[in-house]
Design a protein around this motif. Structure first.
Motif, PDB file in Angstrom:
ATOM      1  N   LEU A  70       0.811  -1.216   0.000  1.00 53.44           N
ATOM      2  CA  LEU A  70       0.000   0.000   0.000  1.00 53.44           C
ATOM      3  C   LEU A  70       0.846   1.267   0.000  1.00 53.44           C
ATOM      4  CD1 LEU A  70      -2.639  -1.225   2.559  1.00 53.44           C
ATOM      5  CD2 LEU A  70      -2.989  -0.863   0.117  1.00 53.44           C
ATOM      6  N   GLU A  71       1.998   1.221   0.656  1.00 50.48           N
ATOM      7  CA  GLU A  71       2.869   2.396   0.716  1.00 50.48           C
ATOM      8  C   GLU A  71       3.385   2.754  -0.676  1.00 50.48           C
ATOM      9  OE1 GLU A  71       6.802   4.028   3.117  1.00 50.48           O
ATOM     10  OE2 GLU A  71       6.111   1.986   3.448  1.00 50.48           O
ATOM     11  N   GLU A  72       3.864   1.759  -1.408  1.00 48.54           N
ATOM     12  CA  GLU A  72       4.359   2.012  -2.765  1.00 48.54           C
ATOM     13  C   GLU A  72       3.229   2.474  -3.681  1.00 48.54           C
ATOM     14  OE1 GLU A  72       6.756  -0.174  -6.410  1.00 48.54           O
ATOM     15  OE2 GLU A  72       6.527  -1.223  -4.514  1.00 48.54           O
ATOM     16  N   ALA A  73       2.051   1.894  -3.520  1.00 48.67           N
ATOM     17  CA  ALA A  73       0.899   2.321  -4.325  1.00 48.67           C
ATOM     18  C   ALA A  73       0.597   3.791  -4.069  1.00 48.67           C
ATOM     19  CB  ALA A  73      -0.318   1.456  -4.000  1.00 48.67           C
ATOM     20  N   ILE A  77       0.631   6.841  -6.985  1.00 50.34           N
ATOM     21  CA  ILE A  77      -0.540   7.614  -7.425  1.00 50.34           C
ATOM     22  C   ILE A  77      -0.498   9.064  -6.956  1.00 50.34           C
ATOM     23  CG2 ILE A  77      -2.009   5.595  -7.620  1.00 50.34           C
ATOM     24  CD1 ILE A  77      -3.345   6.393  -5.025  1.00 50.34           C
ATOM     25  N   GLU A  78       0.412   9.383  -6.050  1.00 49.61           N
ATOM     26  CA  GLU A  78       0.495  10.760  -5.534  1.00 49.61           C
ATOM     27  C   GLU A  78       0.685  11.804  -6.630  1.00 49.61           C
ATOM     28  OE1 GLU A  78       3.067  13.320  -2.279  1.00 49.61           O
ATOM     29  OE2 GLU A  78       3.274  11.156  -2.348  1.00 49.61           O
ATOM     30  N   PRO A  79       1.611  11.599  -7.607  1.00 46.10           N
ATOM     31  CA  PRO A  79       1.763  12.621  -8.660  1.00 46.10           C
ATOM     32  C   PRO A  79       0.501  12.787  -9.514  1.00 46.10           C
ATOM     33  CG  PRO A  79       3.582  11.046  -8.742  1.00 46.10           C
ATOM     34  CD  PRO A  79       2.599  10.537  -7.745  1.00 46.10           C
ATOM     35  N   GLU A  87      -9.802  14.733 -10.393  1.00 42.51           N
ATOM     36  CA  GLU A  87     -10.471  15.149  -9.163  1.00 42.51           C
ATOM     37  C   GLU A  87     -10.386  14.062  -8.106  1.00 42.51           C
ATOM     38  OE1 GLU A  87     -14.460  16.446  -9.818  1.00 42.51           O
ATOM     39  OE2 GLU A  87     -13.886  17.772 -11.455  1.00 42.51           O
ATOM     40  N   HIS A  88     -10.455  12.805  -8.541  1.00 49.79           N
ATOM     41  CA  HIS A  88     -10.490  11.690  -7.602  1.00 49.79           C
ATOM     42  C   HIS A  88      -9.920  10.455  -8.299  1.00 49.79           C
ATOM     43  CE1 HIS A  88     -11.962   9.908  -3.903  1.00 49.79           C
ATOM     44  NE2 HIS A  88     -12.459   8.904  -4.603  1.00 49.79           N
ATOM     45  N   LEU A  89      -9.167   9.659  -7.581  1.00 46.72           N
ATOM     46  CA  LEU A  89      -8.558   8.460  -8.145  1.00 46.72           C
ATOM     47  C   LEU A  89      -8.733   7.325  -7.157  1.00 46.72           C
ATOM     48  CD1 LEU A  89      -6.618   7.245 -10.371  1.00 46.72           C
ATOM     49  CD2 LEU A  89      -4.794   7.765  -8.776  1.00 46.72           C
ATOM     50  N   GLY A 102      -5.508   7.127  -2.478  1.00 48.85           N
ATOM     51  CA  GLY A 102      -4.625   8.275  -2.299  1.00 48.85           C
ATOM     52  C   GLY A 102      -4.670   8.867  -0.912  1.00 48.85           C
ATOM     53  N   ASP A 103      -5.588   8.430  -0.086  1.00 47.84           N
ATOM     54  CA  ASP A 103      -5.696   8.934   1.280  1.00 47.84           C
ATOM     55  C   ASP A 103      -4.726   8.152   2.165  1.00 47.84           C
ATOM     56  OD1 ASP A 103      -6.431   9.978   3.708  1.00 47.84           O
ATOM     57  OD2 ASP A 103      -8.449   9.129   3.714  1.00 47.84           O
ATOM     58  N   PRO A 104      -3.765   8.843   2.809  1.00 44.50           N
ATOM     59  CA  PRO A 104      -2.783   8.139   3.649  1.00 44.50           C
ATOM     60  C   PRO A 104      -3.410   7.378   4.824  1.00 44.50           C
ATOM     61  CG  PRO A 104      -2.149  10.444   3.333  1.00 44.50           C
ATOM     62  CD  PRO A 104      -3.520  10.272   2.754  1.00 44.50           C
ATOM     63  N   SER A 105      -4.599   7.775   5.260  1.00 41.06           N
ATOM     64  CA  SER A 105      -5.226   7.090   6.394  1.00 41.06           C
ATOM     65  C   SER A 105      -5.763   5.711   5.999  1.00 41.06           C
ATOM     66  CB  SER A 105      -6.365   7.937   6.954  1.00 41.06           C
ATOM     67  OG  SER A 105      -7.446   7.964   6.046  1.00 41.06           O
TER      68      SER A 105
END
Length: 136
Positions: A70-73, A77-79, A87-89, A102-105
């Motif tokens: 999940l960390e690498e994912a 997708i961050e860029p 708007e949303h991914l 894309g939400d770190p939580s």
């Protein structure tokens, strides 16, 4: 002589009015044609960019999905999330459950995506998309 001058003025004004009317019609038609062409060009470019991003994600997300990283994912997708066009991914599995949004939580991890109707239409076509992607 006065009649000739009056006739010349009427002819000049009539000619100017016809010229303005023709210019106006031509301008409106030209504006419509340019609007249609710009719209087509915009859709084509948007489609190209979407294909490029999809190809990037398909190639880059193989390992994170396979290894459940999940960390690498999130880093991959961050860029994309910073782009104005997006708007949303959401990356989801073949069951329609969220892998990463894309939400770190990671609050949505494993939950069904909020747009399940669209996902149910896409998932059956996955094999077709994979075949097309492998042929490219």
């Amino acid at each position: 002589m006065l009649v000739t001058f009056a006739l010349a003025v009427v002819m000049t004004l009539t000619s100017a009015a016809v010229h303005l009317w023709l210019s106006s019609n031509h301008s409106e038609r030209l504006l419509q044609e340019l609007t249609v062409q710009n719209s087509k060009t915009f859709r084509t470019e948007l489609s190209k960019r979407a294909t490029q991003m999809s190809t990037y994600l398909a190639e880059a997300m193989f390992d994170p999905l396979y290894m459940y990283n999940l960390e690498e994912a999130g880093y991959l997708i961050e860029p994309l999330l910073q782009m104005e066009e997006i708007e949303h991914l959401v990356i989801f599995d073949k069951k329609g459950n969220v892998f990463h949004d894309g939400d770190p939580s990671l609050e949505q991890l494993g939950k069904p995506v909020s747009f399940a109707v669209d996902v149910k239409q896409v998932i059956p076509m996955a094999n077709r998309f994979i075949c097309l992607w492998n042929q490219a």
